[in-house]
Design a protein around this motif. Structure first.
Motif, mmCIF file in Angstrom:
data_model
loop_
_atom_site.group_PDB
_atom_site.id
_atom_site.type_symbol
_atom_site.label_atom_id
_atom_site.label_comp_id
_atom_site.label_asym_id
_atom_site.label_seq_id
_atom_site.Cartn_x
_atom_site.Cartn_y
_atom_site.Cartn_z
ATOM 1 N N VAL A 198 -10.137 5.582 -5.788
ATOM 2 C CA VAL A 198 -9.069 5.791 -4.544
ATOM 3 C C VAL A 198 -9.498 5.492 -3.326
ATOM 4 C CG1 VAL A 198 -7.909 8.034 -3.457
ATOM 5 C CG2 VAL A 198 -7.034 7.585 -5.886
ATOM 6 N N LYS A 199 -10.973 6.451 -3.529
ATOM 7 C CA LYS A 199 -12.036 6.624 -1.976
ATOM 8 C C LYS A 199 -12.070 5.092 -1.662
ATOM 9 C CE LYS A 199 -16.184 8.556 -0.893
ATOM 10 N NZ LYS A 199 -17.725 7.604 -1.320
ATOM 11 N N LEU A 200 -12.128 3.915 -2.268
ATOM 12 C CA LEU A 200 -12.676 3.006 -2.046
ATOM 13 C C LEU A 200 -10.725 1.908 -1.722
ATOM 14 C CD1 LEU A 200 -14.330 0.386 -4.684
ATOM 15 C CD2 LEU A 200 -12.376 -0.151 -3.274
ATOM 16 N N LEU A 201 -9.630 2.681 -1.906
ATOM 17 C CA LEU A 201 -8.760 2.242 -1.812
ATOM 18 C C LEU A 201 -8.459 2.359 -0.071
ATOM 19 C CD1 LEU A 201 -6.094 2.484 -4.443
ATOM 20 C CD2 LEU A 201 -7.015 0.231 -3.491
ATOM 21 N N LYS A 202 -8.938 3.620 0.127
ATOM 22 C CA LYS A 202 -8.882 4.130 1.738
ATOM 23 C C LYS A 202 -9.639 3.629 2.898
ATOM 24 C CE LYS A 202 -6.853 8.782 -0.210
ATOM 25 N NZ LYS A 202 -7.569 10.348 -0.262
ATOM 26 N N GLU A 203 -10.816 3.574 1.722
ATOM 27 C CA GLU A 203 -11.606 2.809 2.709
ATOM 28 C C GLU A 203 -11.733 1.284 3.023
ATOM 29 O OE1 GLU A 203 -15.798 5.006 1.364
ATOM 30 O OE2 GLU A 203 -15.501 3.373 0.523
ATOM 31 N N ARG A 204 -11.058 0.621 2.155
ATOM 32 C CA ARG A 204 -10.821 -0.965 2.592
ATOM 33 C C ARG A 204 -9.594 -0.927 3.284
ATOM 34 N NH1 ARG A 204 -13.626 -3.965 -2.272
ATOM 35 N NH2 ARG A 204 -16.127 -2.218 -1.898
ATOM 36 N N LYS A 205 -8.495 -0.672 3.408
ATOM 37 C CA LYS A 205 -7.326 0.240 3.233
ATOM 38 C C LYS A 205 -6.500 -0.975 2.953
ATOM 39 C CE LYS A 205 -7.966 1.276 8.354
ATOM 40 N NZ LYS A 205 -9.485 1.881 8.191
ATOM 41 N N GLU A 209 -1.773 9.530 -5.729
ATOM 42 C CA GLU A 209 -0.946 9.952 -4.991
ATOM 43 C C GLU A 209 -0.912 9.868 -3.426
ATOM 44 O OE1 GLU A 209 0.951 13.646 -5.903
ATOM 45 O OE2 GLU A 209 1.876 12.814 -8.189
ATOM 46 N N GLY A 210 -0.029 9.607 -2.967
ATOM 47 C CA GLY A 210 -0.022 9.263 -1.319
ATOM 48 C C GLY A 210 -0.758 8.699 -0.761
ATOM 49 N N ILE A 211 -1.274 6.907 -1.998
ATOM 50 C CA ILE A 211 -1.582 5.920 -1.515
ATOM 51 C C ILE A 211 -0.850 4.966 -1.378
ATOM 52 C CG2 ILE A 211 -3.544 3.724 -2.971
ATOM 53 C CD1 ILE A 211 -5.033 6.137 -1.431
ATOM 54 N N ASP A 212 -0.369 4.248 -0.323
ATOM 55 C CA ASP A 212 0.616 3.405 -0.270
ATOM 56 C C ASP A 212 0.730 2.093 -0.613
ATOM 57 O OD1 ASP A 212 2.999 1.486 1.014
ATOM 58 O OD2 ASP A 212 1.040 1.488 2.484
#
Lengths: 209, 209
Positions: A26-33, A49-52
């Motif tokens: 999840v952290k990696l997905l957020k970092e790399r958008k 949850e909260g990840i598009d």
């Protein structure tokens, strides 16, 4: 799996002491958008949850069991083929794990299937990747010499730990298969113990430090 | 796939002129007295009629599409793990093929999944194996120099044919993808043609013999 079982039998372990691949992913997905197409177990979904997840541009594969239908795998394959820069992430490389009714195919095989069909190499977030062990140690604020890994997976647990530079102990429970694991062609455990309790005894008595 | 389409559009081709892996697989099962667990497409099942499938001691994987559920794959995986000498057979190594609605994962990925999880290497009955091309030529009573292979799979069709020692021609139809296939790192076709008709024209005009 081991951690879940320990909690189930009443072992004193809290949820925040469990280090699993999903939060790191999840952290990696957020970092790399990135917007993932998720092929993960339903119990892992709340962690995303909260990840598009609309109009996905990458694929995340976990130990999804019944989610692995031909249709779902093919959707992931098509995404990898159609989007030139689509990434494939795998929450580990495990071959199999053990359930009450027998051995079960783990995430590794399904990652191999998608890699073979699409030609896209997966980035692994989980065991046996060094970065995963490194993140766990960092999370616990411990150095390599203060830690050892006890696990029933000769390659992902023991081999992964040793590659990273910490000692790896194989346990003769869970999915352990004596003839395959005790004489593994590539991985030689630092110790082999009958169960987790014996592992702890050995550590205390021999002061493996 | 190509053969089926040719028949569908009225091309003069009879069923006994099609050389597919299933009959070769059936012959092999009879010779070795094996009882298969079949993960094949429902349309291929009639070809295995009369073959004892009780108490299976080997796994046969084809382009099974929706038959590939987690449960079925896991049954096959368990058979391979539980029976020491259980064999895994794969009706080809194709990565993907093309249907009207898009690209579809072929048998190769699912074979890779079972191989990865079980550690059992598959014996391939089909393209790109040399023995499969050899059986086809023997069936047609033709020598290598009298034959060329025209196909849309750069690896299984063109590469497999060339490995066997016959010329391989790539066709720009079906699942052909220009950027991936025209500059393949390993396989260089003897010729690339726009479609099957042009392939035939080239053969006639250049007398590739």
């Amino acid at each position: 799996m081991l951690c879940e079982k320990l909690i189930r039998i009443g072992f004193q372990l809290t949820e925040n002491e469990i280090f699993s691949p999903a939060p790191v992913m999840v952290k990696l997905l957020k970092e790399r958008k990135l917007r993932p197409m998720l092929l993960v177990h339903p119990r892992a979904l709340p962690q995303f949850e909260g990840i598009d997840q609309s109009n996905p541009n990458c694929v995340v594969v976990g130990d999804a069991t019944d989610v692995f239908t031909y249709e779902k795998l093919n959707d992931a394959f098509r995404l990898l083929m159609e989007q030139k820069r689509a990434s494939l992430f795998s929450l580990g490389r495990g071959r199999y794990y053990k359930e009450v009714d027998g051995l079960c195919m783990d995430v590794g095989g399904f990652t191999a299937a998608l890699e073979y069909a699409s030609g896209v190499h997966a980035e692994v977030v989980g065991k046996p990747e060094k970065t995963f062990f490194a993140t766990a140690l960092s999370d616990m604020a411990l150095s390599k010499s203060e830690v050892l890994m006890i696990g029933d997976d000769i390659v992902s647990d023991v081999g992964g730990a040793q590659e990273f530079g910490i000692r790896g102990v194989l346990v003769r429970t869970g999915k352990f298969i004596a003839e395959k694991d005790e004489n593994h062609p590539l991985v030689k455990p630092d110790a082999i113990v009958d169960d987790l309790a014996q592992g702890v005894d050995v550590i205390i008595s021999q002061r493996m430090d």
